[in-house]
Write a protein that holds these residues in place. Sequence first.
Motif, mmCIF file in Angstrom:
data_model
loop_
_atom_site.group_PDB
_atom_site.id
_atom_site.type_symbol
_atom_site.label_atom_id
_atom_site.label_comp_id
_atom_site.label_asym_id
_atom_site.label_seq_id
_atom_site.Cartn_x
_atom_site.Cartn_y
_atom_site.Cartn_z
ATOM 1 N N ASP A 150 56.732 27.643 36.278
ATOM 2 C CA ASP A 150 56.913 27.995 37.687
ATOM 3 C C ASP A 150 57.750 26.908 38.338
ATOM 4 O O ASP A 150 57.301 25.772 38.495
ATOM 5 N N ILE A 151 58.972 27.267 38.727
ATOM 6 C CA ILE A 151 59.895 26.318 39.356
ATOM 7 C C ILE A 151 59.661 26.328 40.858
ATOM 8 O O ILE A 151 59.785 27.356 41.512
ATOM 9 N N GLY A 152 59.330 25.163 41.409
ATOM 10 C CA GLY A 152 58.988 25.083 42.828
ATOM 11 C C GLY A 152 57.614 25.658 43.076
ATOM 12 O O GLY A 152 57.423 26.510 43.949
ATOM 13 N N PRO A 167 45.345 34.297 29.669
ATOM 14 C CA PRO A 167 44.123 33.566 29.305
ATOM 15 C C PRO A 167 44.262 32.755 28.029
ATOM 16 O O PRO A 167 43.505 31.805 27.811
ATOM 17 N N LEU A 168 45.224 33.130 27.174
ATOM 18 C CA LEU A 168 45.454 32.385 25.941
ATOM 19 C C LEU A 168 46.731 31.553 25.999
ATOM 20 O O LEU A 168 47.142 30.975 24.983
ATOM 21 N N GLY A 169 47.356 31.484 27.165
ATOM 22 C CA GLY A 169 48.621 30.773 27.309
ATOM 23 C C GLY A 169 48.484 29.512 28.140
ATOM 24 O O GLY A 169 47.399 28.975 28.344
ATOM 25 N N ARG A 170 49.620 29.043 28.640
ATOM 26 C CA ARG A 170 49.671 27.863 29.502
ATOM 27 C C ARG A 170 50.708 28.089 30.591
ATOM 28 O O ARG A 170 51.705 28.793 30.376
ATOM 29 N N VAL A 171 50.480 27.459 31.744
ATOM 30 C CA VAL A 171 51.420 27.545 32.861
ATOM 31 C C VAL A 171 51.760 26.135 33.319
ATOM 32 O O VAL A 171 50.863 25.324 33.573
ATOM 33 N N TYR A 172 53.043 25.854 33.415
ATOM 34 C CA TYR A 172 53.526 24.564 33.901
ATOM 35 C C TYR A 172 54.181 24.774 35.263
ATOM 36 O O TYR A 172 54.999 25.680 35.436
ATOM 37 N N GLY A 173 53.810 23.937 36.223
ATOM 38 C CA GLY A 173 54.410 23.998 37.546
ATOM 39 C C GLY A 173 55.154 22.724 37.852
ATOM 40 O O GLY A 173 54.647 21.627 37.620
ATOM 41 N N VAL A 174 56.385 22.874 38.349
ATOM 42 C CA VAL A 174 57.178 21.708 38.732
ATOM 43 C C VAL A 174 57.586 21.845 40.195
ATOM 44 O O VAL A 174 57.824 22.943 40.694
ATOM 45 N N VAL A 192 43.528 21.578 43.033
ATOM 46 C CA VAL A 192 42.323 22.078 43.696
ATOM 47 C C VAL A 192 42.288 23.601 43.640
ATOM 48 O O VAL A 192 41.248 24.206 43.348
ATOM 49 N N ASN A 193 43.429 24.257 43.907
ATOM 50 C CA ASN A 193 43.475 25.719 43.854
ATOM 51 C C ASN A 193 43.216 26.231 42.442
ATOM 52 O O ASN A 193 42.556 27.256 42.251
ATOM 53 N N ALA A 194 43.749 25.533 41.448
ATOM 54 C CA ALA A 194 43.522 25.946 40.067
ATOM 55 C C ALA A 194 42.043 25.830 39.705
ATOM 56 O O ALA A 194 41.489 26.690 39.005
ATOM 57 N N ALA A 195 41.382 24.771 40.193
ATOM 58 C CA ALA A 195 39.947 24.626 39.951
ATOM 59 C C ALA A 195 39.172 25.745 40.635
ATOM 60 O O ALA A 195 38.238 26.318 40.070
ATOM 61 N N ALA A 196 39.563 26.071 41.867
ATOM 62 C CA ALA A 196 38.886 27.136 42.594
ATOM 63 C C ALA A 196 39.043 28.482 41.888
ATOM 64 O O ALA A 196 38.139 29.313 41.911
ATOM 65 N N ALA A 197 40.200 28.689 41.262
ATOM 66 C CA ALA A 197 40.472 29.951 40.563
ATOM 67 C C ALA A 197 39.901 29.973 39.156
ATOM 68 O O ALA A 197 39.923 31.012 38.490
ATOM 69 N N GLY A 198 39.421 28.831 38.664
ATOM 70 C CA GLY A 198 38.867 28.765 37.321
ATOM 71 C C GLY A 198 39.899 28.742 36.215
ATOM 72 O O GLY A 198 39.632 29.171 35.096
ATOM 73 N N VAL A 199 41.120 28.229 36.518
ATOM 74 C CA VAL A 199 42.188 28.218 35.512
ATOM 75 C C VAL A 199 42.741 26.816 35.278
ATOM 76 O O VAL A 199 43.849 26.651 34.757
ATOM 77 N N SER A 200 41.967 25.798 35.635
ATOM 78 C CA SER A 200 42.448 24.420 35.488
ATOM 79 C C SER A 200 42.784 24.061 34.049
ATOM 80 O O SER A 200 43.629 23.191 33.807
ATOM 81 N N ASP A 201 42.137 24.722 33.100
ATOM 82 C CA ASP A 201 42.358 24.385 31.706
ATOM 83 C C ASP A 201 43.721 24.819 31.192
ATOM 84 O O ASP A 201 44.141 24.373 30.119
ATOM 85 N N ARG A 202 44.430 25.644 31.958
ATOM 86 C CA ARG A 202 45.745 26.101 31.487
ATOM 87 C C ARG A 202 46.855 25.981 32.531
ATOM 88 O O ARG A 202 47.912 26.600 32.387
ATOM 89 N N VAL A 203 46.635 25.187 33.574
ATOM 90 C CA VAL A 203 47.668 24.911 34.576
ATOM 91 C C VAL A 203 47.988 23.424 34.544
ATOM 92 O O VAL A 203 47.091 22.586 34.697
ATOM 93 N N PHE A 204 49.258 23.115 34.362
ATOM 94 C CA PHE A 204 49.713 21.727 34.251
ATOM 95 C C PHE A 204 50.807 21.494 35.291
ATOM 96 O O PHE A 204 51.711 22.312 35.450
ATOM 97 N N VAL A 205 50.728 20.365 35.983
ATOM 98 C CA VAL A 205 51.585 20.112 37.139
ATOM 99 C C VAL A 205 52.412 18.851 36.901
ATOM 100 O O VAL A 205 51.884 17.822 36.443
#
Length: 305
Positions: A150-152, A167-174, A192-205
């Motif tokens: 995710d760009i921006g 659910p089996l992938g990964r998302v990178y945000g820059v 914080v939003n990723a934790a609230a959504a329950g997806v912290s394990d696959r969101v990287f910033v």
Amino acid sequence: MHVVGTVSCYQVSSIDLSTKILPAGMNLQKHCSGFHVVRQPLLRRQDHVQVVCSSRWGYEGGIVAIRETYGIDAPGVVRTLGLVGIICIGCRFVPTRFAMAPVAHNLWMTGVSSLLAAAWMLASSLWIKKKVMCSLLSQRDWRGDEIVLDIGCGRGLLAIEAARRVPLGRVYGVDIWQADDLSGNNPEAIRVNAAAAGVSDRVFVETEDARHLPYSDQTFDVVASMTAIHNIADAEGRRQAIAEAWRVVRPGGQILIFDIRHAKSYLQDLRTFGAIDTQHFGPIILWGPVGWRFSATKPVELSSQ
């Protein structure tokens, strides 16, 4: 349970710990000293997390409702429109004894227009952009194991929804976290939003410029962006960002973009690079300027570009 983060402060919508009710918006730091956000998949709402803490009241544990919040786009513009609207409407009540009263009295229509514009921008930020984002991501048939960029990314509106779909992938945000573009725009907000959504394990910033992405060629199955690239002031810089998106997407992968003002030029650049299966939808009125959303696919036969 799996600990996904340690925080020092949350704004919460509600909390019920040992029958003690704290009001909505209460700063949890005032009542808990040191607590961990942990995943709790059994909860009915994805925006609830469990907090383990000790407080001055002597209880431990409980469920805290932390809502995902994605901020207000162009907060300075919204604030200015609101102030102009209030001032112009107030001019309607200037006493007639003043020489400028006739002119001031005619400003009320400008005031109403400014307030309506501010209200539309708020509605766009709080509700409408979520619908546009979901429509953008729905242009892809998701497998569930994609690697996404995710760009921006801002506060994570698109990145977190993409994470729900992989659910089996990964998302990178820059992002480079410009506060003028989005209120509360910082890396902690998306975490914080990723934790609230329950997806912290696959969101990287990461803090990175869209024009100089640090990733290797052909890294991602999907590269997405929403209302970000137009913030690059010059046309060459925007073209460089699109070229970077093309470089890091894999053959057979997709680029999904919604943006205002310049979106059609991005699609033309991608077609020049060799994109196929291009689809665009619009015009879409969001905030004020006309926008477009589109998808483009990198041909499998292009091993590098």
